[in-house]
Write an enzyme that holds these catalytic residues in place. Structure first.
Site, PDB file in Angstrom:
ATOM      1  N   SER A   1       0.878  -1.183   0.000  1.00 13.82           N
ATOM      2  CA  SER A   1       0.000   0.000   0.000  1.00 13.82           C
ATOM      3  C   SER A   1       0.904   1.217   0.000  1.00 13.82           C
ATOM      4  O   SER A   1       2.035   1.151   0.499  1.00 13.82           O
ATOM      5  CB  SER A   1      -0.876   0.017   1.264  1.00 13.82           C
ATOM      6  OG  SER A   1      -1.486   1.293   1.434  1.00 13.82           O
TER       7      SER A   1
ATOM      8  N   TYR B   1      -1.554  -0.637  10.578  1.00 19.55           N
ATOM      9  CA  TYR B   1      -1.638  -0.907   9.135  1.00 19.55           C
ATOM     10  C   TYR B   1      -0.404  -0.356   8.418  1.00 19.55           C
ATOM     11  O   TYR B   1       0.227  -1.050   7.619  1.00 19.55           O
ATOM     12  CB  TYR B   1      -2.921  -0.276   8.577  1.00 19.55           C
ATOM     13  CG  TYR B   1      -3.151  -0.552   7.107  1.00 19.55           C
ATOM     14  CD1 TYR B   1      -3.697  -1.755   6.689  1.00 19.55           C
ATOM     15  CD2 TYR B   1      -2.811   0.395   6.137  1.00 19.55           C
ATOM     16  CE1 TYR B   1      -3.912  -2.015   5.342  1.00 19.55           C
ATOM     17  CE2 TYR B   1      -3.025   0.140   4.785  1.00 19.55           C
ATOM     18  CZ  TYR B   1      -3.577  -1.059   4.393  1.00 19.55           C
ATOM     19  OH  TYR B   1      -3.787  -1.315   3.057  1.00 19.55           O
TER      20      TYR B   1
HETATM   21  P1  NAD Z   1     -11.119  -6.425   1.400  1.00 18.43           P
HETATM   22  O1  NAD Z   1     -11.376  -6.328   2.862  1.00 18.43           O
HETATM   23  O2  NAD Z   1     -12.253  -6.306   0.461  1.00 18.43           O
HETATM   24  O3  NAD Z   1     -10.369  -7.763   1.065  1.00 18.43           O
HETATM   25  C1  NAD Z   1      -9.455  -8.370   1.936  1.00 18.43           C
HETATM   26  C2  NAD Z   1      -9.615  -9.856   1.817  1.00 18.43           C
HETATM   27  O4  NAD Z   1      -8.686 -10.511   2.684  1.00 18.43           O
HETATM   28  C3  NAD Z   1     -11.008 -10.342   2.220  1.00 18.43           C
HETATM   29  O5  NAD Z   1     -11.454 -11.237   1.242  1.00 18.43           O
HETATM   30  C4  NAD Z   1     -10.757 -11.041   3.549  1.00 18.43           C
HETATM   31  O6  NAD Z   1     -11.660 -12.085   3.786  1.00 18.43           O
HETATM   32  C5  NAD Z   1      -9.362 -11.558   3.344  1.00 18.43           C
HETATM   33  N1  NAD Z   1      -8.671 -11.890   4.589  1.00 18.43           N
HETATM   34  C6  NAD Z   1      -8.530 -11.126   5.691  1.00 18.43           C
HETATM   35  N2  NAD Z   1      -7.852 -11.798   6.639  1.00 18.43           N
HETATM   36  C7  NAD Z   1      -7.544 -13.015   6.109  1.00 18.43           C
HETATM   37  C8  NAD Z   1      -6.867 -14.163   6.595  1.00 18.43           C
HETATM   38  N3  NAD Z   1      -6.338 -14.210   7.836  1.00 18.43           N
HETATM   39  N4  NAD Z   1      -6.733 -15.235   5.782  1.00 18.43           N
HETATM   40  C9  NAD Z   1      -7.244 -15.213   4.544  1.00 18.43           C
HETATM   41  N5  NAD Z   1      -7.914 -14.167   4.032  1.00 18.43           N
HETATM   42  C10 NAD Z   1      -8.067 -13.086   4.811  1.00 18.43           C
HETATM   43  O7  NAD Z   1     -10.011  -5.319   1.053  1.00 18.43           O
HETATM   44  P2  NAD Z   1      -9.308  -4.945  -0.332  1.00 18.43           P
HETATM   45  O8  NAD Z   1      -9.424  -3.489  -0.514  1.00 18.43           O
HETATM   46  O9  NAD Z   1      -9.739  -5.827  -1.417  1.00 18.43           O
HETATM   47  O10 NAD Z   1      -7.790  -5.222   0.060  1.00 18.43           O
HETATM   48  C11 NAD Z   1      -6.982  -6.202  -0.571  1.00 18.43           C
HETATM   49  C12 NAD Z   1      -5.530  -5.862  -0.292  1.00 18.43           C
HETATM   50  O11 NAD Z   1      -5.204  -4.616  -0.905  1.00 18.43           O
HETATM   51  C13 NAD Z   1      -5.198  -5.714   1.197  1.00 18.43           C
HETATM   52  O12 NAD Z   1      -3.920  -6.245   1.462  1.00 18.43           O
HETATM   53  C14 NAD Z   1      -5.193  -4.198   1.375  1.00 18.43           C
HETATM   54  O13 NAD Z   1      -4.403  -3.796   2.454  1.00 18.43           O
HETATM   55  C15 NAD Z   1      -4.611  -3.769   0.041  1.00 18.43           C
HETATM   56  N6  NAD Z   1      -4.858  -2.384  -0.320  1.00 18.43           N
HETATM   57  C16 NAD Z   1      -6.126  -1.933  -0.528  1.00 18.43           C
HETATM   58  C17 NAD Z   1      -6.315  -0.602  -0.886  1.00 18.43           C
HETATM   59  C18 NAD Z   1      -7.673  -0.033  -1.127  1.00 18.43           C
HETATM   60  O14 NAD Z   1      -7.760   1.181  -1.282  1.00 18.43           O
HETATM   61  N7  NAD Z   1      -8.724  -0.822  -1.192  1.00 18.43           N
HETATM   62  C19 NAD Z   1      -5.221   0.253  -1.022  1.00 18.43           C
HETATM   63  C20 NAD Z   1      -3.947  -0.249  -0.810  1.00 18.43           C
HETATM   64  C21 NAD Z   1      -3.779  -1.578  -0.468  1.00 18.43           C
END
Ligand code: NAD
Length: 251
Positions: A145, A158
């Site tokens: 991120s 985070y």
């Molecule tokens: P989200 O919450 O929709 O998806 C996260 C997924 O991880 C979910 O499906 C959840 O069930 C799964 N998860 C959580 N803990 C887990 C575990 N212990 N074992 C297996 N699965 C697990 O969020 P997202 O936005 O899709 O995020 C995906 C990735 O992208 C994350 O690493 C997040 O930090 C990163 N990210 C997101 C953004 C954003 O703006 N959405 C920006 C930068 C980085």
């Protein structure tokens, strides 16, 4: 995208958000896709969709990335179903409760580290052990991120965990380069997904968007090109790289 055809790709945390998006993208390009997460019902629904999109195979496995027994079982199940993996996408991540540091419970800190940092470590090292035992190379894409490169208030665990993912990407890349295993990270800025829909709609979120040079949040589609770059041999001479995709946020 064509370079993904027939490749075997494993995506963690794929029950929704970006993980489901990356799995869908890979399926459209003809990859064999294995999705893992704790929410099995949503995974089964996703797998039913992926088959119709042209995936070479689509398989769901139970996975808690923070649990080494679960990680080993999930990778075994994935290999049993589709054969040796080519690409592992460490996408699973949680945001934590979002409080000031002095109000953050140790248990919240631990939960964020367990998924975001320990989880990436467990999946990457388990995949690499298997590739090395088989004399194969492989490709790892870690979803970091921009908050691993700069910080924001009230999400300290985070930010710390994602900074750890950045350093992990580099140190594993260094150790494994000679074994043909590449490790790169995608560092998205603010993307419109469920985890930050509420924040982006708030006054603070709207103010933040004005500070992004391109004046908008990203969409999951904005990550497609950079994701395909890192997941395929289009990035054959890249390892240890952190690719920011953020509308100019970090400039
Ligand atoms: P989200 O919450 O929709 O998806 C996260 C997924 O991880 C979910 O499906 C959840 O069930 C799964 N998860 C959580 N803990 C887990 C575990 N212990 N074992 C297996 N699965 C697990 O969020 P997202 O936005 O899709 O995020 C995906 C990735 O992208 C994350 O690493 C997040 O930090 C990163 N990210 C997101 C953004 C954003 O703006 N959405 C920006 C930068 C980085």
């Amino acid at each position: 995208g064509a370079r993904l055809r027939g490749k075997r790709l494993f995506v963690t945390g794929a029950s929704g958000g970006l993980g489901a998006h990356f799995a869908t993208l890979a399926a459209r390009h003809g990859a064999a896709v294995v999705v893992g997460a704790r929410r099995r019902a949503r995974l089964d629904a996703l797998v039913a969709d992926l088959g119709g999109l042209g995936a070479a195979a689509a398989v769901a496995v139970d996975l808690d990335v923070a649990d080494e027994v679960s990680v080993a079982a999930a990778l075994s199940a994935a290999e049993d179903a589709v054969g040796p993996l080519d690409v592992v996408v460490n996408n699973a991540g949680i945001g934590g409760e979002g409080r000031a540091a002095v109000e953050t419970a140790a248990s919240d800190f631990d939960a964020v580290m367990a998924t975001n940092l320990r989880g990436v470590w467990l999946v990457a090292t388990e995949a690499a052990r298997r590739w090395r035992a088989a004399g194969r190379g492989g490709t790892i894409v870690n979803i970091a991120s921009i908050l691993g490169l700069r910080v924001a208030g009230h999400v300290a665990p985070y930010c710390v965990s994602k900074a750890g993912v950045v350093q992990m990407t580099k140190t594993l890349a260094l150790e494994w380069a000679r074994h043909g295993i590449r490790v790169n990270a995608l560092a998205p800025g603010y993307i419109e997904t469920d985890i930050n829909a509420g924040f982006l709609a708030s006054e603070a979120g709207q103010a933040l968007l004005k500070r992004i040079p391109m004046r908008r949040a990203g969409t999951p589609d904005d990550l497609d090109g950079p994701f395909l770059l890192l997941a395929t041999d289009a990035s054959a001479w890249m390892t240890g790289s952190v690719v920011t995709v953020d509308g100019g946020h970090l400039v």
